[in-house]
Enzyme design. Sequence first.
Site, mmCIF file in Angstrom:
data_model
loop_
_atom_site.group_PDB
_atom_site.id
_atom_site.type_symbol
_atom_site.label_atom_id
_atom_site.label_comp_id
_atom_site.label_asym_id
_atom_site.label_seq_id
_atom_site.Cartn_x
_atom_site.Cartn_y
_atom_site.Cartn_z
ATOM 1 N N HIS A 36 -4.499 -1.395 4.453
ATOM 2 C CA HIS A 36 -5.242 -0.868 5.223
ATOM 3 C C HIS A 36 -4.683 -0.880 6.778
ATOM 4 C CE1 HIS A 36 -7.899 1.159 2.879
ATOM 5 N NE2 HIS A 36 -8.673 -0.033 2.273
ATOM 6 N N HIS B 197 -4.926 -5.662 -0.144
ATOM 7 C CA HIS B 197 -5.509 -4.461 -0.188
ATOM 8 C C HIS B 197 -5.875 -4.036 1.374
ATOM 9 C CE1 HIS B 197 -7.855 -0.813 -1.268
ATOM 10 N NE2 HIS B 197 -8.700 -1.170 -0.391
ATOM 11 N N GLU B 198 -6.701 -4.967 1.864
ATOM 12 C CA GLU B 198 -7.176 -5.078 3.294
ATOM 13 C C GLU B 198 -6.222 -4.944 4.065
ATOM 14 O OE1 GLU B 198 -10.132 -3.787 3.562
ATOM 15 O OE2 GLU B 198 -10.542 -4.181 1.709
ATOM 16 N N ASP C 196 -7.207 4.264 1.173
ATOM 17 C CA ASP C 196 -7.466 3.960 -0.322
ATOM 18 C C ASP C 196 -7.201 5.159 -1.212
ATOM 19 O OD1 ASP C 196 -9.286 1.663 -0.119
ATOM 20 O OD2 ASP C 196 -10.731 2.739 0.854
#
Length: 180
Positions: A129, A125-126, A135
């Site tokens: 980014h 997930h990070e 998000d």
Amino acid sequence: MRIRTLTGGLAAALVLSCPALTGPAAAVPSARTAQPLAAAGRVLTYDARAAAEFASAVDRGAAIWNASVAGVELRPAASGERADIRIVADDGWPRSLPDSLGRGTVYIGRQAVDQGHSTIRIAAHELGHMLGLPDRKPGPCSSLMSGASAGTSCTNAYPSAAEKAQVEKNFEGALTGALM
Ligand SMILES: [Zn+2]
């Protein structure tokens, strides 16, 4: 003398405005040499030496992205090499501080891990980014960028088709920009 100075200044300005020309690909700037570069995509290096107990989860997250998209590749930085992405373990909530597309610092926060969230999903997930994804909260488990909103039972660490397409698009533009 005056003309020589002007010419020198112009040449310097051209080099500065097109940094891609200083790379090895510029030696033969034809469409032929540009094509394989575009197919291989852009390589981003990451440094997980400060990721402590999450280093292997970070490697898994990077491998998932590498298997999911063609336009960008995440590769561990060689020792002594300055990485595009620095990954740090800390006691806060996981977060990313991008400097620009593909560059910045990721924090794998123990707070979310302690609550029971999957370390690989957090890492992927990070990294999402860092690849330019925002998000999408709240959201379903099938979405990587729904993050913690999908609950601790969600261990999916793979981006959705839409998330993959967005990353391809982000780096397609970045690559074109670099070659121009
Ligand atoms: Zn997030």
